[in-house]
Scaffold this motif. Structure first.
Motif, PDB file in Angstrom:
ATOM      1  N   GLU A 149       0.834  -1.205   0.000  1.00  0.00           N
ATOM      2  CA  GLU A 149       0.000   0.000   0.000  1.00  0.00           C
ATOM      3  C   GLU A 149       0.866   1.251   0.000  1.00  0.00           C
ATOM      4  N   LEU A 150       1.965   1.221   0.738  1.00  0.00           N
ATOM      5  CA  LEU A 150       2.860   2.380   0.804  1.00  0.00           C
ATOM      6  C   LEU A 150       3.501   2.663  -0.553  1.00  0.00           C
ATOM      7  N   LEU A 151       3.964   1.598  -1.223  1.00  0.00           N
ATOM      8  CA  LEU A 151       4.587   1.790  -2.530  1.00  0.00           C
ATOM      9  C   LEU A 151       3.576   2.274  -3.568  1.00  0.00           C
ATOM     10  N   CYS A 152       2.351   1.724  -3.507  1.00  0.00           N
ATOM     11  CA  CYS A 152       1.292   2.169  -4.431  1.00  0.00           C
ATOM     12  C   CYS A 152       0.956   3.629  -4.203  1.00  0.00           C
ATOM     13  N   PHE A 153       0.822   3.998  -2.933  1.00  0.00           N
ATOM     14  CA  PHE A 153       0.510   5.381  -2.569  1.00  0.00           C
ATOM     15  C   PHE A 153       1.628   6.318  -3.048  1.00  0.00           C
ATOM     16  N   ALA A 154       2.905   5.919  -2.834  1.00  0.00           N
ATOM     17  CA  ALA A 154       4.045   6.749  -3.228  1.00  0.00           C
ATOM     18  C   ALA A 154       4.143   6.874  -4.751  1.00  0.00           C
ATOM     19  N   THR A 175      -5.457  13.914   1.344  1.00  0.00           N
ATOM     20  CA  THR A 175      -4.347  14.830   1.122  1.00  0.00           C
ATOM     21  C   THR A 175      -3.042  14.071   1.341  1.00  0.00           C
ATOM     22  N   ALA A 176      -2.267  13.933   0.286  1.00  0.00           N
ATOM     23  CA  ALA A 176      -1.037  13.146   0.355  1.00  0.00           C
ATOM     24  C   ALA A 176       0.174  14.070   0.298  1.00  0.00           C
ATOM     25  N   LEU A 177       1.158  13.748   1.133  1.00  0.00           N
ATOM     26  CA  LEU A 177       2.447  14.437   1.118  1.00  0.00           C
ATOM     27  C   LEU A 177       3.528  13.402   0.828  1.00  0.00           C
ATOM     28  N   ALA A 178       4.442  13.740  -0.070  1.00  0.00           N
ATOM     29  CA  ALA A 178       5.566  12.856  -0.386  1.00  0.00           C
ATOM     30  C   ALA A 178       6.807  13.718  -0.577  1.00  0.00           C
ATOM     31  N   ASP A 231       7.242  18.330   8.416  1.00  0.00           N
ATOM     32  CA  ASP A 231       7.377  19.233   9.560  1.00  0.00           C
ATOM     33  C   ASP A 231       6.587  20.515   9.337  1.00  0.00           C
ATOM     34  N   ALA A 232       6.581  20.996   8.090  1.00  0.00           N
ATOM     35  CA  ALA A 232       5.863  22.239   7.798  1.00  0.00           C
ATOM     36  C   ALA A 232       4.359  22.075   8.002  1.00  0.00           C
ATOM     37  N   ASP A 233       3.842  20.845   7.832  1.00  0.00           N
ATOM     38  CA  ASP A 233       2.420  20.574   8.047  1.00  0.00           C
ATOM     39  C   ASP A 233       2.156  19.960   9.416  1.00  0.00           C
ATOM     40  N   ALA A 234       3.171  20.002  10.290  1.00  0.00           N
ATOM     41  CA  ALA A 234       3.043  19.492  11.664  1.00  0.00           C
ATOM     42  C   ALA A 234       2.638  18.025  11.694  1.00  0.00           C
ATOM     43  N   VAL A 235       3.216  17.239  10.791  1.00  0.00           N
ATOM     44  CA  VAL A 235       2.960  15.800  10.757  1.00  0.00           C
ATOM     45  C   VAL A 235       4.090  15.087  11.511  1.00  0.00           C
ATOM     46  N   ALA A 236       3.728  14.321  12.504  1.00  0.00           N
ATOM     47  CA  ALA A 236       4.737  13.591  13.281  1.00  0.00           C
ATOM     48  C   ALA A 236       5.363  12.500  12.424  1.00  0.00           C
ATOM     49  N   ARG A 237       6.678  12.374  12.515  1.00  0.00           N
ATOM     50  CA  ARG A 237       7.404  11.392  11.705  1.00  0.00           C
ATOM     51  C   ARG A 237       8.596  10.870  12.496  1.00  0.00           C
ATOM     52  N   ALA A 246       2.753  10.821   3.834  1.00  0.00           N
ATOM     53  CA  ALA A 246       1.718  11.127   4.822  1.00  0.00           C
ATOM     54  C   ALA A 246       0.375  11.216   4.120  1.00  0.00           C
ATOM     55  N   ALA A 247      -0.687  10.775   4.822  1.00  0.00           N
ATOM     56  CA  ALA A 247      -2.050  10.833   4.288  1.00  0.00           C
ATOM     57  C   ALA A 247      -2.959  11.439   5.343  1.00  0.00           C
ATOM     58  N   ASP A 248      -3.601  12.560   4.995  1.00  0.00           N
ATOM     59  CA  ASP A 248      -4.512  13.256   5.917  1.00  0.00           C
ATOM     60  C   ASP A 248      -3.856  13.534   7.267  1.00  0.00           C
ATOM     61  N   GLY A 249      -2.600  14.007   7.211  1.00  0.00           N
ATOM     62  CA  GLY A 249      -1.920  14.428   8.437  1.00  0.00           C
ATOM     63  C   GLY A 249      -1.321  13.313   9.260  1.00  0.00           C
ATOM     64  N   ILE A 250      -1.304  12.086   8.760  1.00  0.00           N
ATOM     65  CA  ILE A 250      -0.733  10.949   9.497  1.00  0.00           C
ATOM     66  C   ILE A 250       0.366  10.315   8.644  1.00  0.00           C
ATOM     67  N   CYS A 251       1.530  10.101   9.251  1.00  0.00           N
ATOM     68  CA  CYS A 251       2.666   9.515   8.533  1.00  0.00           C
ATOM     69  C   CYS A 251       2.361   8.063   8.179  1.00  0.00           C
TER      70      CYS A 251
END
Length: 690
Positions: free
Chosen positions: A379-384, A431-434, A441-447, A460-465
Motif C-alpha cells: 500500500e505504501l509503494l502504491c501510494f508513493a 491529502t497526500a504528502l511525499a 514538519d511544515a504541516d506538523a505531521v509527526a514522523r 503522509a495521508a490526511d496528516g498521518i505519517c
C-alpha cells in the motif's frame, strides 16, 4: 612543408558543412591533388638528398684537386640543402629573418667561403637527417590523434520507407532512421529502434569491451557495429554528433599552447638574433682588436658558433612533447583540449567533485520501504507511486519503477510540486504528502527520525505519517581508489559539491574519505563555493572540477581545469570542460594527471639537456676548441635526442607513475580509515558520525 608546420597541420574536419554535393566533390578533389603534390615534392627532396649524399661520399673517398673538389662538394651541397636555402630566402623576403634556415645557410656558405667544403656539406646533410628524424617523430606523435580521423563516417544508409539509400552523413536529419550493417561505423548519434548487436566504442572511450545494445539503447557516432543489423533513429545532426565534436577537439588541441611553449617561442624570438650578432662579433671584433689574430681562424669559430646555436632542439621538441602527451592521453580515452590544460594538471591544489553521476552512478533504486500506522508495504509503494506519478525527478522515477502495478490517473487531483521539498497531491480523496522530512514538519505531521544510507522520502495521508522509503545511489566501483590516488599525486584538498541532501552528501563523503562536502547547492551556488575554494588555494596550484552534465557546465567553465565525466553524452559538458573523460570512471582523472606529470618531466629534461649541451659547445667553439663536427652534434644531435626523448610522452605504461609509497604508509592508511570533518553549506558545521 617544414617539420613545425606538419606538427600542427590540420586535416579537413568532418563537421565542415557543405551546401552542395558538387562543392564537396571539388573540395575533396583539391585535397587529394594537394596530397599528391606534397608526396611528389617529398619524393624529389629525398632523391636529391640521396644523390647529394653520394656526391659527398665520392668527394670524401677520392682526393680530387681544386676546382674539381669544389664542383663535387658544391653539387652535393645544392642537392642536399637546396630546400634549406630556398626556405631561408623565402622567409627573409617575408620578414622572418632569424630562424634555423638562416643559421644553417649562413654557416654552410661561410664554410665554403673559407675552403671547408666537406664541413659545409656535412652540416647540411646532418641537418637534413635531423629534419627527417623529426618528421618521423612528428608522424608517430600524430598517430593517436590521426587515428581519431578513422572514426569519421564516410556514408549513412538512410531508410526511406522500405528502401535504403546511401547518402553523406550531413544529409540525414533528426528523426530519420538509418541502417547500420555488421562492420560498419555508426555515422550519427541516435537510439536503436530495431535489432541487437555489440558496438565497439574503443575509438571513443578507450574501452576494449564491446557494448551490447538493444531497442531503446543509445548508439554514439564513431562506434563500429560488430555483428547484428541495427536500425537507429537519429537524435542529432551530423555537425552536432559525438564524432564531430571529438574530431574538432582533437583538431584544435594544438592551438592552445602551454605557458612553457609560449616561453620557448618568446625565448627563440630573442635568442636567435642575439646569437647571430654574437657570431658576427666573434668573427670580426677579435681580428680587428687583437694583434696577430687571423680572420680565417675567427670566422671558422663564428661558423661553429652559428651551427651550434640553432634553437631547433627546443623549438621542435617542446611543442612535440605536449602534442605527444595529448596523443597518449587520447589512447586512454582522455581528450585534453590543449597543452595549457595538460600543463595545468601537473600542479593540482584542490580537486572538486560533483556527486551524482560522477562519484556515484546516478541510478537510484528503492532499497528500503517501512510502512507505519496500519499501512502495508505494498500500500505504501502504491501510494508513493501515485503521489510521484507526475514527476520526472530520478527519485520519483525510481519509486514508480519499484511499484509493479498500474497508475490510475483518475485517483489523482490537485498536484502541487513544492520546490526542494516534495509534492502535495489529492489521492482518492486524501491529502497526500511525499518528500523530505521538512515537508511533513511544515504541516506538523509527526514522523520518525530516520538515519539511512541514501535519500529518505516520507509519505503522509490526511496528516498521518504512512511510512518512508529509502532510495540509494550506488557509488562507482573505482571512486574510492580514485580518491586515494589523487591524494598520493599531491592534491591538498578533495571536496564534493552536491545538490543532494545533507545526509546523502555526508554519507557518500564519509564512505569515500573526502575532506569536505557542501550539500543542497544549486548550480549558481556551486560556482560561488568554487570561487571561495579558488581564493584559498596555495600559490599557483590549480582547482580542478569534475562533473558530468548540463547543470555542471557553469562550474566546469569557472574552474582552472574543468573535467567532464562521460562527456560523450553531454553537449554542455564538452563545450564547457577542458578535459573530457570518455568513460564514466573517476580513475581516468588519475591517468590524466600522470600523463601530465610525465609530459612535464620530459619537457624539463629536454630544456636542461639542450641548453647545457649548447652552452658547452658554444663556449668551446668561441675558444677555438670545438670543430664543425662538434657543432653539428650540438645542433642536429641534440635535436634528434630531444625529439626521441619527447616521444616518451606518447607511451604511457599503466600504473608506472602512481606513487604507491603513500598506500604502504601505516599513517596514511590509518588516516584513510578515519572519518574526516565534513562541512556543509548554510553556515552549518557538523562533526562526522563514526
Amino acid at each position: 612543408m617544414s617539420v613545425k608546420d606538419s606538427l600542427f597541420f590540420k586535416a579537413p574536419c568532418c563537421s565542415d558543412r557543405v551546401p552542395a554535393q558538387g562543392r564537396k566533390a571539388s573540395r575533396l578533389a583539391g585535397v587529394e591533388q594537394g596530397a599528391k603534390a606534397f608526396s611528389r615534392k617529398r619524393w624529389l627532396l629525398r632523391a636529391g638528398f640521396s644523390v647529394g649524399a653520394a656526391f659527398f661520399a665520392v668527394g670524401m673517398l677520392a682526393d680530387f684537386a681544386y676546382p674539381y673538389n669544389l664542383v663535387i662538394f658544391l653539387a652535393a651541397y645544392l642537392l642536399a640543402g637546396g630546400e634549406v636555402l630556398f626556405r631561408a630566402v623565402k622567409n627573409i623576403s617575408g620578414g622572418q629573418v632569424f630562424d634555423e634556415n638562416f643559421l644553417m645557410s649562413v654557416a654552410t656558405i661561410g664554410a665554403f667561403a673559407v675552403g671547408e667544403y666537406p664541413e659545409g656539406v656535412a652540416v647540411m646533410l646532418f641537418y637534413q637527417v635531423g629534419e627527417a628524424f623529426q618528421e618521423i617523430a612528428v608522424s608517430r606523435s600524430r598517430k593517436s590523434i590521426s587515428a581519431l580521423m578513422d572514426i569519421r563516417p564516410d556514408f549513412a544508409n538512410l531508410k526511406i520507407g522500405s528502401d535504403v539509400r546511401r547518402v553523406t552523413p550531413d544529409e540525414v536529419a533528426v528523426g530519420d532512421c538509418i541502417v547500420v550493417g555488421p562492420g560498419e561505423k555508426v555515422p550519427l548519434d541516435g537510439v536503436v529502434v530495431e535489432g541487437r548487436s555489440a558496438l565497439d566504442t574503443s575509438a571513443l572511450t578507450g574501452e576494449a569491451l564491446p557494448k551490447d545494445v538493444a531497442p531503446g539503447c543509445g548508439a554514439l557516432s564513431g562506434s563500429i557495429n560488430k555483428n547484428g543489423l541495427l536500425t537507429i533513429e537519429v537524435s542529432r545532426e551530423f555537425g552536432e554528433s559525438t564524432v564531430s565534436k571529438i574530431l574538432d577537439l582533437a583538431r584544435n588541441a594544438a592551438d592552445r599552447k602551454s605557458a612553457t611553449e609560449h616561453f620557448i617561442t618568446k625565448f627563440a624570438r630573442y635568442y636567435t638574433p642575439a646569437v647571430v650578432f654574437a657570431a658576427f662579433a666573434l668573427a670580426f671584433v677579435p681580428p680587428l682588436l687583437a694583434p696577430g689574430a687571423q680572420f680565417a681562424d675567427w670566422i671558422n669559430r663564428a661558423l661553429v658558433f652559428f651551427v651550434a646555436s640553432c634553437p631547433c632542439a627546443l623549438v621542435i621538441s617542446i611543442p612535440l612533447t605536449f602534442f605527444a602527451g595529448i596523443g597518449g592521453a587520447s589512447r586512454s580515452g582522455i581528450l585534453i583540449k590543449g597543452g595549457n590544460y595538460l600543463e595545468a594538471l601537473t600542479n593540482v591544489d584542490t580537486v572538486v567533485f560533483d556527486k551524482t553521476g560522477t562519484l556515484t552512478k546516478g541510478v537510484f533504486t528503492v532499497t528500503r520501504a517501512e510502512a507505519l500506522n496500519g499501512w502495508t508495504k505494498d500500500e505504501l509503494l502504491c501510494f508513493a507511486a501515485h503521489a510521484e506519478s507526475h514527476s520526472t525527478h530520478p527519485i520519483a522515477l525510481s519509486i514508480q519503477k519499484a511499484w509493479k502495478g498500474e497508475i490510475d490517473a483518475q485517483k489523482i487531483a490537485d498536484y502541487e510540486e513544492i520546490a526542494g521539498q516534495g509534492v502535495r497531491v489529492w489521492i482518492n480523496g486524501k491529502t497526500a504528502l511525499a518528500g523530505s522530512g521538512g515537508l511533513l514538519d511544515a504541516d506538523a505531521v509527526a514522523r520518525p527520525d530516520v538515519d539511512a544510507l541514501g535519500t529518505v522520502v516520507y509519505l503522509a495521508a490526511d496528516g498521518i505519517c504512512a511510512g518512508y522509503i529509502v532510495i540509494s545511489d550506488e557509488v562507482r566501483a573505482d571512486s574510492r581508489q580514485a580518491i586515494r590516488d589523487i591524494e598520493s599525486l599531491g592534491a591538498r584538498r578533495i571536496v564534493m559539491l552536491t545538490g543532494d541532501s545533507r545526509s546523502a552528501g555526508e554519507t557518500t563523503a564519509r564512505e569515500l574519505g573526502i575532506d569536505a562536502v557542501y550539500s543542497e547547492l544549486l548550480p549558481h551556488q556551486k560556482v560561488e563555493r568554487l570561487e571561495v575554494l579558488a581564493k584559498s588555494k596555495i600559490g599557483r596550484g590549480k582547482v580542478v572540477f569534475v562533473g558530468d552534465g548540463i547543470n555542471d557546465a557553469p562550474v566546469l567553465a569557472r574552474s582552472d581545469v574543468g573535467v567532464a565525466m562521460g562527456g560523450v553524452g553531454s553537449d554542455a559538458a564538452i563545450e564547457a570542460a577542458d578535459v573530457v573523460l570518455m568513460t564514466d570512471e573517476p580513475s581516468k582523472l588519475i591517468s590524466a594527471v600522470r600523463i601530465a606529470k610525465k609530459t612535464r618531466s620530459v619537457v624539463r629534461q629536454n630544456i636542461v639537456f639542450a641548453l647545457c649541451v649548447k652552452a658547452v659547445v658554444l663556449a668551446l667553439g668561441a675558444m677555438g676548441i670545438a670543430t664543425m663536427w662538434a657543432a653539428v652534434f650540438g645542433d642536429v644531435g641534440v635535436s634528434v635526442l630531444a625529439v626521441c626523448n619527447a616521444m616518451r610522452a606518447l607511451t604511457f605504461p599503466r600504473g608506472v607513475f602512481l606513487t604507491r609509497r603513500g598506500a604502504q604508509s601505516p599513517k596514511l592508511l590509518a588516516s584513510c580509515l578515519t572519518p574526516r570533518a565534513i562541512f556543509h553549506n548554510r553556515d552549518n558545521t557538523r562533526a562526522p558520525t563514526a
